[in-house]
Structure formats: structure tokens, C-alpha cells
Design a protein around this motif. Sequence first.
Motif, PDB file in Angstrom:
ATOM      1  N   ARG A  39       0.852  -1.187   0.000  1.00  0.00           N
ATOM      2  CA  ARG A  39       0.000   0.000   0.000  1.00  0.00           C
ATOM      3  C   ARG A  39       0.886   1.234   0.000  1.00  0.00           C
ATOM      4  O   ARG A  39       2.086   1.172   0.284  1.00  0.00           O
ATOM      5  N   PHE A  40       0.251   2.365  -0.322  1.00  0.00           N
ATOM      6  CA  PHE A  40       0.907   3.656  -0.186  1.00  0.00           C
ATOM      7  C   PHE A  40      -0.119   4.606   0.402  1.00  0.00           C
ATOM      8  O   PHE A  40      -1.137   4.917  -0.240  1.00  0.00           O
ATOM      9  N   GLY A  41       0.136   5.075   1.625  1.00  0.00           N
ATOM     10  CA  GLY A  41      -0.885   5.855   2.306  1.00  0.00           C
ATOM     11  C   GLY A  41      -2.141   5.014   2.432  1.00  0.00           C
ATOM     12  O   GLY A  41      -2.096   3.860   2.857  1.00  0.00           O
ATOM     13  N   PRO A  49       1.103  14.394   3.763  1.00  0.00           N
ATOM     14  CA  PRO A  49       1.941  13.284   4.214  1.00  0.00           C
ATOM     15  C   PRO A  49       2.142  12.237   3.119  1.00  0.00           C
ATOM     16  O   PRO A  49       3.225  11.675   2.982  1.00  0.00           O
ATOM     17  N   TYR A  50       1.067  11.985   2.343  1.00  0.00           N
ATOM     18  CA  TYR A  50       1.146  11.057   1.215  1.00  0.00           C
ATOM     19  C   TYR A  50       0.423  11.664   0.021  1.00  0.00           C
ATOM     20  O   TYR A  50      -0.696  12.184   0.158  1.00  0.00           O
ATOM     21  N   TYR A  60      -0.370  10.572  -4.078  1.00  0.00           N
ATOM     22  CA  TYR A  60      -0.251   9.595  -5.160  1.00  0.00           C
ATOM     23  C   TYR A  60      -0.717  10.272  -6.444  1.00  0.00           C
ATOM     24  O   TYR A  60      -1.867  10.713  -6.545  1.00  0.00           O
ATOM     25  N   ARG A  87       4.789   8.472  -6.205  1.00  0.00           N
ATOM     26  CA  ARG A  87       4.371   8.411  -4.812  1.00  0.00           C
ATOM     27  C   ARG A  87       5.250   9.382  -4.023  1.00  0.00           C
ATOM     28  O   ARG A  87       6.460   9.191  -3.927  1.00  0.00           O
ATOM     29  N   THR A 119       6.113  11.387  -0.479  1.00  0.00           N
ATOM     30  CA  THR A 119       5.971  11.315   0.970  1.00  0.00           C
ATOM     31  C   THR A 119       6.538  12.579   1.599  1.00  0.00           C
ATOM     32  O   THR A 119       7.738  12.874   1.462  1.00  0.00           O
ATOM     33  N   ASP A 120       5.667  13.351   2.245  1.00  0.00           N
ATOM     34  CA  ASP A 120       6.065  14.577   2.944  1.00  0.00           C
ATOM     35  C   ASP A 120       6.822  15.552   2.047  1.00  0.00           C
ATOM     36  O   ASP A 120       7.737  16.246   2.497  1.00  0.00           O
ATOM     37  N   GLU A 127      -4.502  13.173  -2.452  1.00  0.00           N
ATOM     38  CA  GLU A 127      -3.913  13.814  -1.267  1.00  0.00           C
ATOM     39  C   GLU A 127      -4.400  13.043  -0.040  1.00  0.00           C
ATOM     40  O   GLU A 127      -5.597  12.890   0.176  1.00  0.00           O
ATOM     41  N   ALA A 180      -1.843  11.057   7.151  1.00  0.00           N
ATOM     42  CA  ALA A 180      -1.145   9.910   7.725  1.00  0.00           C
ATOM     43  C   ALA A 180      -2.164   8.905   8.231  1.00  0.00           C
ATOM     44  O   ALA A 180      -3.300   9.244   8.559  1.00  0.00           O
TER      45      ALA A 180
END
Length: 219
Positions: A38-40, A169-170, A172, A194, A196-197, A215, A218
Amino acid sequence: MMDVRRASERFRGGDPAAGIESWHALSFGPHYDPDNLRFGAVIACNEEHLGPGAGFDEHPHSHTEIVTWVVAGELTHRDSTGHETVIRPGDVQRLSAASGVRHVERNAGRSSLTFLQMWLAPLKPGGEPRYEVVRGIADSTPYALPEAGAMLHVRRLAVGERTAVPDAPYLYAHVVRGTVRLDGELLEPGDAARLTDEKNVEAVAVTETELLLWEMSAF
């Protein structure tokens, strides 16, 4: 940090003999990658190609937010809560599976169908299933998915046009069509990034571009 994933790196699935071709960006079904679960909130991003008459027979879902974006053609959807709709390019379809729902997805038309389906994990499991379609969502109109702590931004850019990428924070980013430069990286159809921050990132259209940006907070 930005992690670019090319369309050519996706895992091929589906059932070509049945007119179904699937390309998975994250672990899905028989494709398991412990470093790409997964991503976020995003747990699946599948590009589906259905020939005329092809489709996915009735199957169950639960505890998943499912958002569908049609690239070309028309998608016929029917679910166990009584909804039956046809989804076309520019529409946002959202099915909150919640405690459980069954549905059918099919290409009932005479032309090929391509759609992107994104699954997001809810912040809390359970609840009642819900269904929503936003017809012809306008450029720069955000679509909120509070159940997953997420917001979808649809951007359609002319050549040379710039757009700010939300600080989150994430984040995609998926290129639906066209070519775009994102923080120095050239992305083409089916490519994704992807972030991150990351902060103060811009996307610049090299050609006419359609871009989906998730968007996410976390988790």
C-alpha cells in the motif's frame, strides 16, 4: 521523497481469453510483493481493459473505498444495494463497501473500455455501504473521501500549464493521458509517482494532460 513507478513496471493480470486485461500498480490477487502492499490509504490502483461484452461477474467487497475513473468507453455497474449505472469519462464513481456489498462491472458497449480503479483503506471498518456518482467533474474540483482521510484532485492541463501539487503526508499522482513533468521527472500515461512529505512540488504539462492526484493524511 518521490518514488516513480512506470506503467511498464505494473504486474499484468486479468483473463485475456475472456477479454480482460489488468495492470496492477500494487500487490493484488496472485501478485504479492511485501514491499508494495500500500501507499498511504491506497491499497490498489488497477488499470483495466475490457473488450466488448467482457466484465467481472458478481463478486463481494468489504471495508474498502472503491473509486473508478473511466478513461475510454462506458462502464456498466450494478450492485446488491440496487444501483445500476453507466459510468463515462469525466465521471467519478465511488462505492463504499463498508460491512459488505456485491457488484458486477461490465463493458456492455460495442467499443473497448479502459478504466482506472483505485481502492483505499477506510480509517474505520464497518458501516453501511454507500454509492455515489459525480457526473462530469470539473477541472480543479476536489472530491473528498473522508472515510479514507483522502482527497482526489482532477487536473486537466494545457501545454505548458502548471499546477501545484498538494502538500500532504502522502500524495499519489497518476497520469491518465498526456505527458507531464513532476519535480524534474517526465511522466507518461500509466506512470505514477508516490510522494511522501514533499512540499512545493509543481506539475508542468508537456502535452495536454489529465492527471489524478490523491492527497492523503497519515494513517
